[in-house]
Structure formats: structure tokens, C-alpha cells
Design an enzyme around this catalytic site. Structure first.
Site, PDB file in Angstrom:
ATOM      1  N   ASP A  98       0.876  -1.172   0.000  1.00  0.00           N
ATOM      2  CA  ASP A  98       0.000   0.000   0.000  1.00  0.00           C
ATOM      3  C   ASP A  98       0.913   1.222   0.000  1.00  0.00           C
ATOM      4  O   ASP A  98       1.856   1.306   0.813  1.00  0.00           O
ATOM      5  CB  ASP A  98      -0.852   0.042   1.267  1.00  0.00           C
ATOM      6  CG  ASP A  98      -2.045  -0.895   1.225  1.00  0.00           C
ATOM      7  OD1 ASP A  98      -2.095  -1.764   0.332  1.00  0.00           O
ATOM      8  OD2 ASP A  98      -2.916  -0.778   2.104  1.00  0.00           O
ATOM      9  N   HIS A 159       4.217  -7.683   0.145  1.00  0.00           N
ATOM     10  CA  HIS A 159       3.680  -8.929  -0.389  1.00  0.00           C
ATOM     11  C   HIS A 159       4.285  -9.236  -1.759  1.00  0.00           C
ATOM     12  O   HIS A 159       4.886  -8.380  -2.398  1.00  0.00           O
ATOM     13  CB  HIS A 159       2.157  -8.836  -0.482  1.00  0.00           C
ATOM     14  CG  HIS A 159       1.489  -8.743   0.854  1.00  0.00           C
ATOM     15  ND1 HIS A 159       0.732  -9.755   1.388  1.00  0.00           N
ATOM     16  CD2 HIS A 159       1.471  -7.738   1.791  1.00  0.00           C
ATOM     17  CE1 HIS A 159       0.274  -9.400   2.577  1.00  0.00           C
ATOM     18  NE2 HIS A 159       0.713  -8.178   2.837  1.00  0.00           N
ATOM     19  N   SER A 264       8.764   3.577   4.406  1.00  0.00           N
ATOM     20  CA  SER A 264       9.949   3.361   3.604  1.00  0.00           C
ATOM     21  C   SER A 264       9.587   3.171   2.150  1.00  0.00           C
ATOM     22  O   SER A 264       8.529   3.618   1.694  1.00  0.00           O
ATOM     23  CB  SER A 264      10.764   2.191   4.139  1.00  0.00           C
ATOM     24  OG  SER A 264      12.101   2.281   3.678  1.00  0.00           O
TER      25      SER A 264
END
Length: 297
Positions: A98, A159, A264
Site C-alpha cells: 500500500d 507482499h 519506507s
């Protein structure tokens, strides 16, 4: 001084201050505070974060912020099952995080764009040492690249954009500058200067990479295979073992492969001629885990 000039001055001061700050000591302090299980301290940290950033907890596996044992557990919270389904088509790449798109396109030979007026090399990003690492560079030279920024408010697990098998992984030491857009526009070679973890994957004949870039206040970089990779006492380049004792080396698309412990950046790299970015994806676009972002060609 008008508003734009004032913003420019503040941005320059913010970047200049980062050169002077004891980046690693401050990050180590944040690492300890974020993992404190002292109730009043962790509640104060969580409450302050919620008041400032207003994170959406409705998708969290545990939506009650008071139930987390530490700020870090709150910050790296899991989402409830099904909250981020991955597009099922095998030829579709999905967003691993995200966040928002910082840069999107293709390498010019070995060069990646960081921001307007700033570029850096694939060799510098990967921290190439030895023939094996140089071979990975040749595979990715001229390929597709996406730089994805995770703001503090975002979900902070990483992911798999494709199903694949971990073929190699290594840690590259470096600085701990912020990776927000202001710093990316000002610090030359930012993503090749900060400490990072490189993960190389294979799927049939396709090779691709995810680079997890550390940043100021990012207390640790973690993968499902290695646990916490940073902070490290020995700050030198290190090969990371291909050890399936913690998790299978082969993961399906959409499976968790790592996490950040503050905001990050992730850089996704693919070989030349093997992927096309999907419209209308562009720098500035918001992305979510599982969202289609490219198609294999």
C-alpha cells in the site's frame, strides 16, 4: 516571503538537517521505543500516531488499537483475511505494498530515475560485489522498474507481486536518510545510499527483484525467511541464507514476504521486455496490495 518560498526553505532545512543528525543513533532509539511494552508509553505513542495520521483500522485483523502490546505491533498490524485479494490472472503483476508510485518506467541501460534531476545506477542499488551479483545486473539491465513509497499511515507489510521462489538475498549497508518525496528530490543517489535488502526471485524463466530500502527511524527491515535483518552490529554487505525453516522459499502471489517498521520504499525490478505497466498508473498514483499494476509480455 510567500507560502511557496517558505515551503521551499523548510524543505531545504529538513534535508540539510538529515546530513547533520546522528541517523543511526536516532533510529536505534526509535527501535527501542517502538518495541517497549510499558503500557503508558506504548499507549501514548499509539494515541499520538492515531491523532496525527488518522490510520484506517477498519481493515485490521485487530481493530482495537489498545490491544497491541507495543507500538511496533500496532504499526506492522496485519489486515483481516480477504482485505487485499490479489488479482488471480497469472500474467498480471500486483502491487506489493500500500502506498504511492514515486517513479515508474524502464531503466536507461543501468540508470534508474530517482526524481527530477537525480538518477542512480542498478549496480549501486544492488550493491554489486562478485560475479554472481553482476549476473543479476545483466538480467535486469534495461528492464522495467517501479519505486513505491510507503507513508507512515500506510499498511507496512510487503507482499509478493508474482508467485516466485527466492533465489538470492543480501543486505547492503548504508545511510538512513528519510525517503519521503522531499528528500528523494534533494539527496543524490538516495536509494543507493540508504541501507537496503535485495531479494532476487525466479518463476519459470522469469527473474525479478524486490529491494526493501531502509530509512530514518525505520527500526528494522524484516523478511519471512530471515526475521529482523536490521539493525545489525556488523554493518557490512552480507549474503542472507536461503533457509526454508521459517517459511517456504516459494511463495504465491499476494503472500507476505516482509515488512517495514516505519515508512519506507520498495523498488520492483523486472527484465527488459518482460512486463508492461498498466494505464493509468503513473507517478503520484496510489496503490494497494493486490492491485494490478503490470502485465507480463
Amino acid at each position: 516571503m510567500n507560502g511557496a518560498d517558505a515551503d521551499s526553505v523548510r524543505a531545504r532545512l529538513f534535508v540539510a538537517l538529515q546530513y547533520l543528525l546522528p541517523q543511526r543513533r536516532l533510529t536505534q532509539l526509535v527501535h527501542r521505543l517502538a518495541r517497549s511494552r510499558v503500557r503508558w508509553l506504548k499507549n501514548a505513542l499509539i494515541g499520538s500516531f492515531i491523532a496525527h495520521f488518522h490510520p484506517d483500522l477498519s481493515e485490521a485483523e485487530q481493530p482495537d488499537a489498545s490491544r497491541f502490546a507495543s507500538f511496533n505491533e500496532f504499526f506492522t498490524r496485519a489486515l483481516r483475511a480477504g482485505a487485499r485479494p490479489a488479482a488471480p490472472e497469472p500474467a498480471v503483476l500486483v502491487s506489493p505494498v500500500d502506498g504511492s508510485v514515486s517513479q515508474l518506467g524502464h531503466l536507461d541501460g543501468s540508470w534508474l530515475v530517482q526524481a527530477k534531476g537525480h538518477a542512480y545506477t542498478l549496480e549501486a542499488l544492488l550493491g554489486v560485489e562478485g560475479a554472481a551479483a553482476a549476473a543479476w545486473v545483466e538480467v535486469l539491465r534495461g528492464g522495467a522498474c517501479a519505486t513505491l513509497y510507503l507513508a507512515p499511515v500506510n499498511y507496512h507489510r510487503v507482499h509478493m507481486p508474482l508467485s516466485g521462489t527466492l533465489r538470492a538475498a543480501w543486505y547492503v549497508p548504508g545511510q538512513l536518510f528519510s525517503v519521503n518525496p522531499t528528500t528523494a528530490a534533494s539527496v543524490p543517489g538516495l536509494f543507493a545510499r540508504n541501507e537496503r535488502v535485495v531479494c532476487m526471485f525466479g518463476a519459470d524463466e522469469l527473474t525479478w527483484a524486490l529491494v526493501l530500502v531502509g530509512a530514518l527511524f525505520v527500526g528494522s527491515l524484516t523478511t519471512v525467511w530471515h526475521g529482523d535483518i536490521t539493525p545489525r552490529t556488523a554493518r557490512r554487505r552480507a549474503e542472507l541464507p536461503l533457509d526454508a525453516s521459517r517459511a517456504s522459499l516459494t511463495l504465491e502471489k499476494g503472500a507476505e514476504m516482509g515488512r517495514f517498521n516505519m515508512g519506507s520504499t520498495v523498488i520492483l525490478l523486472l527484465p527488459r521486455g518482460r512486463a508492461a505497466w498498466l494505464a493509468p498508473l503513473a507517478p503520484g498514483s496510489a496503490v494497494r496490495v493486490g492491485q494490478p499494476i503490470a502485465r507480463l509480455t
